[in-house]
Scaffold this active site. Structure first.
Site, mmCIF file in Angstrom:
data_model
loop_
_atom_site.group_PDB
_atom_site.id
_atom_site.type_symbol
_atom_site.label_atom_id
_atom_site.label_comp_id
_atom_site.label_asym_id
_atom_site.label_seq_id
_atom_site.Cartn_x
_atom_site.Cartn_y
_atom_site.Cartn_z
ATOM 1 N N ASP A 326 0.799 -1.224 0.000
ATOM 2 C CA ASP A 326 0.000 0.000 0.000
ATOM 3 C C ASP A 326 0.834 1.277 0.000
ATOM 4 O OD1 ASP A 326 -2.429 -1.334 -0.123
ATOM 5 O OD2 ASP A 326 -2.654 -1.425 2.061
ATOM 6 N N TYR A 415 -10.111 -0.331 2.025
ATOM 7 C CA TYR A 415 -9.737 -0.369 3.431
ATOM 8 C C TYR A 415 -9.434 1.004 3.996
ATOM 9 C CZ TYR A 415 -9.205 -5.003 5.374
ATOM 10 O OH TYR A 415 -9.450 -6.210 5.941
HETATM 11 CU CU LIG Z 1 -8.297 -7.315 6.426
#
Ligand SMILES: [Cu+2]
Ligand SMILES: *[C@@H]1O[C@H](CO)[C@@H](O)[C@H](O)[C@H]1NC(C)=O
Ligand SMILES: *[C@@H]1O[C@H](CO)[C@@H](O)[C@H](O)[C@H]1NC(C)=O
Ligand SMILES: *[C@@H]1O[C@H](CO)[C@@H](O)[C@H](O)[C@H]1NC(C)=O
Ligand SMILES: *[C@@H]1O[C@H](CO)[C@@H](O)[C@H](O)[C@H]1NC(C)=O
Ligand SMILES: *[C@@H]1O[C@H](CO)[C@@H](O)[C@H](O)[C@H]1NC(C)=O
Length: 684
Positions: A326, A415
């Site tokens: 990320d 997320y």
């Molecule tokens: Cu997760």
């Protein structure tokens, strides 16, 4: 006189403007003014459209770490820029010191020929998604499935590396590519719960062209009902439980901390915060005032999240490559979100802005990128009731645990990561990462568990919806300078010891066995492999009055380690996650554990595989502690359609650093009179 007077005012205002844009601390992030100057310079050398030019990273090139004990940082100011020029990666450093402020001088300009590519820019990802959405075969695949094209949302997924060799002459699918996969938001804002499985559009980002298309399988798209998470869309009666009346934290006398530029001072703490496109929040020069010694003492020169590695455990065509880095691929700073008062931070929070650089090199303001607030959550810092002294009244002593939190949130597509750095008056720093948001789910024909006869790589969360198993490995760069730069790493194990003679009725006890790591290879730690490892960074030349070496302990979170084979490609790229703790000698260019160019990297310039293999001396040296924590995310129905926050974290805690408990003499101040409800003891 009059005109001159006006001119003077004009100059004065101009100066204020300049000074407000010019940084004052050598570790401050690049200002918009500096970003503009760098952009102007680079556009002079590589003018578009002759050159195809894009800015992939721009940040402060760390000033040389001070060699003195005072953290007095030199005034050199350098920008580090990663560009793509005509489909090649350039690394450029520019001198921004005062003399060349208006026309920064290029210090170095290197073309990178190795494996891997720089971070993706937001603009090129958006373009790639649009391109896929307008691609003929793709729109046909959408209509074939009976879905509405104007309800489609597409996202570019990084592709990783699976053993392909980089060739001189590139073939199709060998450039800087993303795989675009799409969802439908028909009937919900939560399009992540409505994936369109089986359709992949591969886009070359440099050419901005579709270079591959697959419509492999048709899978039923899960329904939208019940997936919307907005308050207005909720349809559940709450008449059977008591409503909450809301809570606020009030500080009628104002916060107890102050922010001076980017330096934060609170009780005994002082530290600097800065913002970076790749790693997000950076904490620097954290020191604490020691009342007993009457001096400010250094603890952490620099700490930040170096990488977040998220491999999914589904090996099928549309899923096997979902092994994200990320920070290195997308940027924790690039994907940070403006923090919303009351929603993301409590009422007593103070906010701070940051600046990013666009694809074209323009400064972009990130409003409210950090919030800083004091937290009191009913926790007790320390207490004792003394009732055992004969003929004396019971004495009660206690202090409330008031802490200071610095928060940033990054939303990496589905997320949301909540990064909290929390400072304690006792000298601890706790770092907590909260994970929430939406799962990456896979469409399936199954509507009940009993139908499933094959490996589905996850949990059936709802009809036609699989929550795919995955991990989150979060790696921190912690450059501790405990009471000075030259530190050592000590690992201790608790060992059961047998009583050999008959001196005691006891047969055994445990004791602590400590070793000082001499070289990098001595400091590789798998947590959980031996009973409770104590891990300390100490200053071997500083001791307390009774002779213990001053230090700080790493108190880790739950032990996790990768469950992939060593020669599996994602594991080769993230080999550094194999150990929870690694120590390296400080090296200015070793910041990002997954390497400089992580997108499609081969893992050949990373923390474990390259840097620590040098096996340098680390005893009584300026060292960096790398800590990898994480979770193996086994999915559950409660994670659907949006998951409640799961948190994990670690603590840096003083270990024989202070002579005694440093928070004994703290005062307990309440800002105003409090009405206690149904409290039957007398309150003084
Ligand atoms: Cu997760
Ligand atoms: C980029 O390509 C253009 C057109 O071919 C050329 O004029 C220019 O010099 C190239 N730039 C670099 C830095 O190679
Ligand atoms: C809310 O739920 C009830 C009962 O389950 C259902 O009849 C109704 O249509 C729902 N309303 C909305 C707006 O979804
Ligand atoms: C018995 O062993 C303990 C340590 O295990 C040692 O300290 C002690 O002196 C021994 N006593 C005798 C009588 O040998
Ligand atoms: C510092 O790191 C860079 C990049 O890994 C490397 O090239 C260099 O040799 C390192 N220096 C030392 C002294 O280890
Ligand atoms: C406090 O005590 C009174 C009387 O005992 C009772 O009626 C009331 O509900 C209590 N309040 C709370 C908040 O518990």
């Amino acid at each position: 006189m009059a005109p001159l007077h006006f001119e003077a005012i004009f100059i004065f205002i101009f100066m204020i403007q300049i000074f407000s844009l010019i940084s004052t601390h050598p570790l401050d992030s690049l200002t918009p003014f500096e970003i503009n100057r760098v952009q102007t310079k680079i556009l002079q050398i590589y003018p578009p459209p002759t050159n195809t030019l894009s800015f992939h990273y721009m940040g402060l090139d760390d000033p040389p770490k001070p060699t003195n004990e005072k953290w007095m940082i030199t005034t050199t100011r350098t920008a580090y820029v990663v560009l793509r020029v005509n489909r090649t990666t350039h690394e450029i450093t520019l001198d921004l010191t005062k003399s060349s402020k208006n026309n920064p001088k290029i210090i170095t300009n290197k073309v990178y020929h190795g494996n891997g590519y720089p971070m993706l820019t937001s603009l090129e990802q958006n373009k790639a998604n649009k391109l896929a959405q307008g691609y003929g075969p793709f729109t046909r695949s959408i209509s074939k499935r009976g879905l509405k094209i104007d309800e489609i949302v597409c996202l570019g997924f990084s592709v990783g590396w699976y053993g392909e060799k980089k060739k001189k002459k590139k073939k199709k699918n060998e450039g800087r590519i993303v795989k675009v996969m799409c969802f439908t938001m028909d009937g919900t804002i939560n399009f992540y719960m409505r994936p369109i499985e089986g359709v992949t559009v591969t886009v070359d980002l440099d050419e901005m062209k579709v270079v591959g298309f697959k419509d492999r399988i048709v899978v039923r798209v899960p329904k939208g009902e019940g997936t919307d998470y907005r308050e207005t869309m909720q349809n559940r009666s709450s008449t059977h439980h008591l409503p909450t009346k809301g809570v606020i934290m009030t500080q009628p006398n104002g916060p107890s901390f102050n922010v001076d530029g980017h330096v934060v001072r609170w009780t005994n703490w002082e530290f600097h915060v800065s913002f970076d496109a790749r790693v997000g929040l950076i904490l620097s020069t954290a020191s604490i005032y020691d009342h007993e010694k009457g001096e400010r003492r250094h603890i952490l020169y620099r700490g930040f999240t170096s990488e977040v590695f998220v491999p999914y455990m589904d090996i099928t065509e549309e899923w096997y490559h979902r092994t994200y880095f990320d920070a290195g691929e997308y940027g924790l700073g690039v994907l940070s979100v403006p923090l919303q008062p009351k929603i993301d931070c409590p009422q007593n929070a103070v906010f701070m802005d940051g600046y990013l650089t666009s694809h074209d090199g323009n400064p972009i303001r990130m409003p409210n990128v950090f919030c800083i607030f004091e937290r009191y959550a009913g926790i007790i810092m320390w207490r004792h009731t003394e009732a055992s002294i004969p003929h004396r009244l019971i004495t009660e002593s206690s202090r409330p645990e008031l802490t200071l939190v610095v928060r940033m949130i990054s939303t990496i597509g589905n997320y949301d990561y909540i990064f909290d750095w929390e400072f304690f008056q006792s000298g601890s720093i706790k770092v907590k990462v909260g994970m929430t948001g939406l799962l990456e789910v896979k469409g399936t024909k199954y509507t009940h568990k009993d139908q499933i006869q094959e490996e589905i790589y996850g949990t059936l969360l709802a009809p036609n919806t699989i929550g795919t198993f995955h991990d989150h490995f979060i790696t921190f760069h912690l450059d501790l300078d405990v009471d000075g730069q030259d530190n050592s790493f000590i690992k201790s194990y608790l060992e059961m010891t047998a009583v050999k003679n008959k001196s005691s009725p006891r047969k055994s006890y445990w004791t602590v066995k400590s070793e000082t790591a001499k070289k990098e290879s001595d400091a590789r730690i798998h947590l959980g492999s031996k009973p409770t490892a104590e891990m300390l960074v100490v200053n071997p030349s500083k001791r307390t009055k009774v002779g213990n070496t001053v230090g700080y302990r790493l108190i880790p979170g739950p032990a996790v380690r990768p469950l992939l084979m060593e020669d599996d490609y994602p594991e080769i790229r993230a080999a550094y996650t194999k150990y929870n703790v690694l120590i390296t000698p400080y090296n200015k260019s070793e910041k990002w554990a997954s390497g400089l160019f992580t997108d499609q990297s081969h893992g050949d310039d990373t923390l474990l595989e390259t840097w620590t293999l040098r096996d340098r001396e680390i005893e009584n040296k300026d060292i960096v502690l790398w800590y990898t924590m994480g979770i193996h995310h086994v999915t559950y129905q409660e994670d659907f359609p949006l998951m409640p926050t799961v948190s994990t974290g670690f603590e840096l805690r003083p270990a024989n650093f202070f002579e005694t408990n440093p928070v004994l003499s703290l005062s307990i101040k309440s800002p105003n009179d409090i009405k206690w409800i149904n409290c039957s003891t007398t309150i003084k």
